[in-house]
Design an enzyme around this catalytic site. Sequence first.
Site, PDB file in Angstrom:
ATOM      1  N   HIS A   1      29.182  35.751  55.590  1.00  0.00           N
ATOM      2  CA  HIS A   1      29.594  36.488  57.287  1.00  0.00           C
ATOM      3  C   HIS A   1      29.100  38.107  57.367  1.00  0.00           C
ATOM      4  CE1 HIS A   1      32.567  32.528  57.565  1.00  0.00           C
ATOM      5  NE2 HIS A   1      33.339  33.381  56.620  1.00  0.00           N
TER       6      HIS A   1
HETATM    7  C1  BDR Z   1      36.146  37.487  57.721  1.00  0.00           C
HETATM    8  O1  BDR Z   1      37.141  37.225  56.602  1.00  0.00           O
HETATM    9  C2  BDR Z   1      36.703  37.640  55.380  1.00  0.00           C
HETATM   10  O2  BDR Z   1      37.361  37.200  54.741  1.00  0.00           O
HETATM   11  C3  BDR Z   1      35.667  37.475  55.431  1.00  0.00           C
HETATM   12  O3  BDR Z   1      35.355  38.743  54.129  1.00  0.00           O
HETATM   13  C4  BDR Z   1      35.281  37.831  56.723  1.00  0.00           C
HETATM   14  O4  BDR Z   1      34.998  39.211  57.124  1.00  0.00           O
HETATM   15  C5  BDR Z   1      35.292  35.732  58.015  1.00  0.00           C
HETATM   16  O5  BDR Z   1      36.210  35.537  58.635  1.00  0.00           O
END
Ligand code: BDR
Length: 313
Positions: A242
Amino acid sequence: MHHTLIIDTDPGADDVIALLFAMAAPEALELQALTAVAGNVPLAKTSRNALLACEWAGRPDIPVYAGAERPLQRTPIYAANIHGREGIIGVDVHEPATPLAEGHAVDYLIRTLRTAPERSVTLAMLGPQTNLALALAQAPEIVRGLRELVLMAGAHFNGGNITPTAEFNVFADPHAAEAVLKCGVPITMLPLDATHKILTSDERIARLRGIGNRAGVIVADILDAYAPQEMQHYDMPGGPVHDATVIAYLLQPSLFSGRLINVEVDSREGMGFGQTVADWHGSLKRPANVNWIADGDAQGFFDLLAAHVARLP
Ligand code: BDR
Ligand code: CA
């Protein structure tokens, strides 16, 4: 594309990969500081992990400020089930050699953005948006110093990852996300719609490991541990990275495609809590406030990531 950059982050396995990526691109990303926020794990761990990322990138000179310990209003939530108890699944952590910078991240943001030239600073946001929301509440004039906000946040076509409709960073502090979306600075969002299309494969992870440096091993170890749980839960052929898509967007926006649309956050208690309501078809005829990224070039992303990781120790 050149940016004077601050990264606000809650490391977080994918945050660490994003931070290594960003620190490998000093000619394009002039990184001023990291500001840490509670999110994937509590603040003591996210701020320590941010320092570790600097250490692993060979950039202990980058100041790390600790910020908000809890969201604006809601009960704190964490994601240690995904990121591990220490926040960086797949990798051993230790106490960093460099201490945190003195002062609160929110004070740092206010001080820096107040005195920065007009529209000069890009803020990349990889966690809940609490720090910026607090800074905006105390000193709304700081928007002058901001050029752009680039957020990993939200979900629409994909559905959520913490509830059926909400993405973690927004769900963890919807009131902060609301304040940020209304602030008037140009915003680009990389939601799950895009990040769930940019997936690891055994070959992509092996290529990162095969670089042969410490950073490549760290990134590969994280992905080997992080990806399978995502693949299983969403029945996807690979795992997302992500937050690292934010860095790829800053370096090479042509890898991504999206649309300028109106996006609002549902902060009412109930099933939609933390949902980003993304008006992709312009049904509400409300002014566009977000460049919503819906797709990206997965191979282009992994090529860019590998080329940068190769520059690190
Ligand atoms: C986001 O949520 C977090 O757990 C990850 O680091 C990312 O920023 C994804 O939904
Ligand atoms: Ca994150």
